[in-house]
Scaffold this active site. Sequence first.
Site, PDB file in Angstrom:
ATOM      1  N   GLY A  55      -3.398  -5.390  10.511  1.00  0.00           N
ATOM      2  CA  GLY A  55      -3.906  -5.933   9.867  1.00  0.00           C
ATOM      3  C   GLY A  55      -3.367  -5.462   8.430  1.00  0.00           C
ATOM      4  N   HIS A  56      -2.812  -4.146   8.060  1.00  0.00           N
ATOM      5  CA  HIS A  56      -2.206  -3.983   7.466  1.00  0.00           C
ATOM      6  C   HIS A  56      -0.777  -3.267   6.317  1.00  0.00           C
ATOM      7  CE1 HIS A  56      -2.486  -1.376   3.340  1.00  0.00           C
ATOM      8  NE2 HIS A  56      -3.511  -2.206   3.695  1.00  0.00           N
ATOM      9  N   PHE A  57       0.006  -4.558   6.715  1.00  0.00           N
ATOM     10  CA  PHE A  57      -0.156  -6.163   6.739  1.00  0.00           C
ATOM     11  C   PHE A  57       1.025  -7.062   7.236  1.00  0.00           C
ATOM     12  CE2 PHE A  57      -0.745  -4.837   2.102  1.00  0.00           C
ATOM     13  CZ  PHE A  57      -2.295  -5.017   2.060  1.00  0.00           C
ATOM     14  N   VAL A  62       2.649  -1.587   5.091  1.00  0.00           N
ATOM     15  CA  VAL A  62       2.627  -0.615   4.668  1.00  0.00           C
ATOM     16  C   VAL A  62       1.242  -0.134   5.074  1.00  0.00           C
ATOM     17  CG1 VAL A  62       2.007  -0.456   2.131  1.00  0.00           C
ATOM     18  CG2 VAL A  62       3.048  -2.613   2.221  1.00  0.00           C
TER      19      VAL A  62
END
Length: 151
Positions: A55-57, A62
């Site tokens: 989810g990041h990203f 990152v």
Amino acid sequence: MESPIRFENVDINTILKTLPHRFPFLLIDRVINIREDYSGIGIKNVTVNEPAFQGHFPERPVYPGVLMIEGMAQTAGVIGILSVTGTEKPRAVYFLTIDKCKFRKPVMPGDTVEYHLTRTGRRKTMWWFHGEAKVDGQIVAEADVGAMLAD
């Protein structure tokens, strides 16, 4: 004069015996060059398989800065716990403070993060450290962290 190196290489098996953290929240792979309870360097090999990257990203992974701060705290925990002689079981390590936190550059899959921790203070079972997260010798994040050991 720097104190002598007490633990040259703390591998993942020793970390698992030292810290209570487990996957997916064990965020260091080893700790090197521990000098008494004064300093040490935590190592984190960042891979695209990290759960945070879902989810990041997804389009441009990152490594989250807050996980680097936790990696600093875990490194400080290993330094502190191993400095207490006779410690054989995982002990609780509680965050006390995070100050002067700065994120300077993104960390990507394939990077190796070195968490350079230097003790700035100690009082009984509480330690304070200045931490610098580095990739290829460049600072990517820094913070002052405090932690407390408890049984």
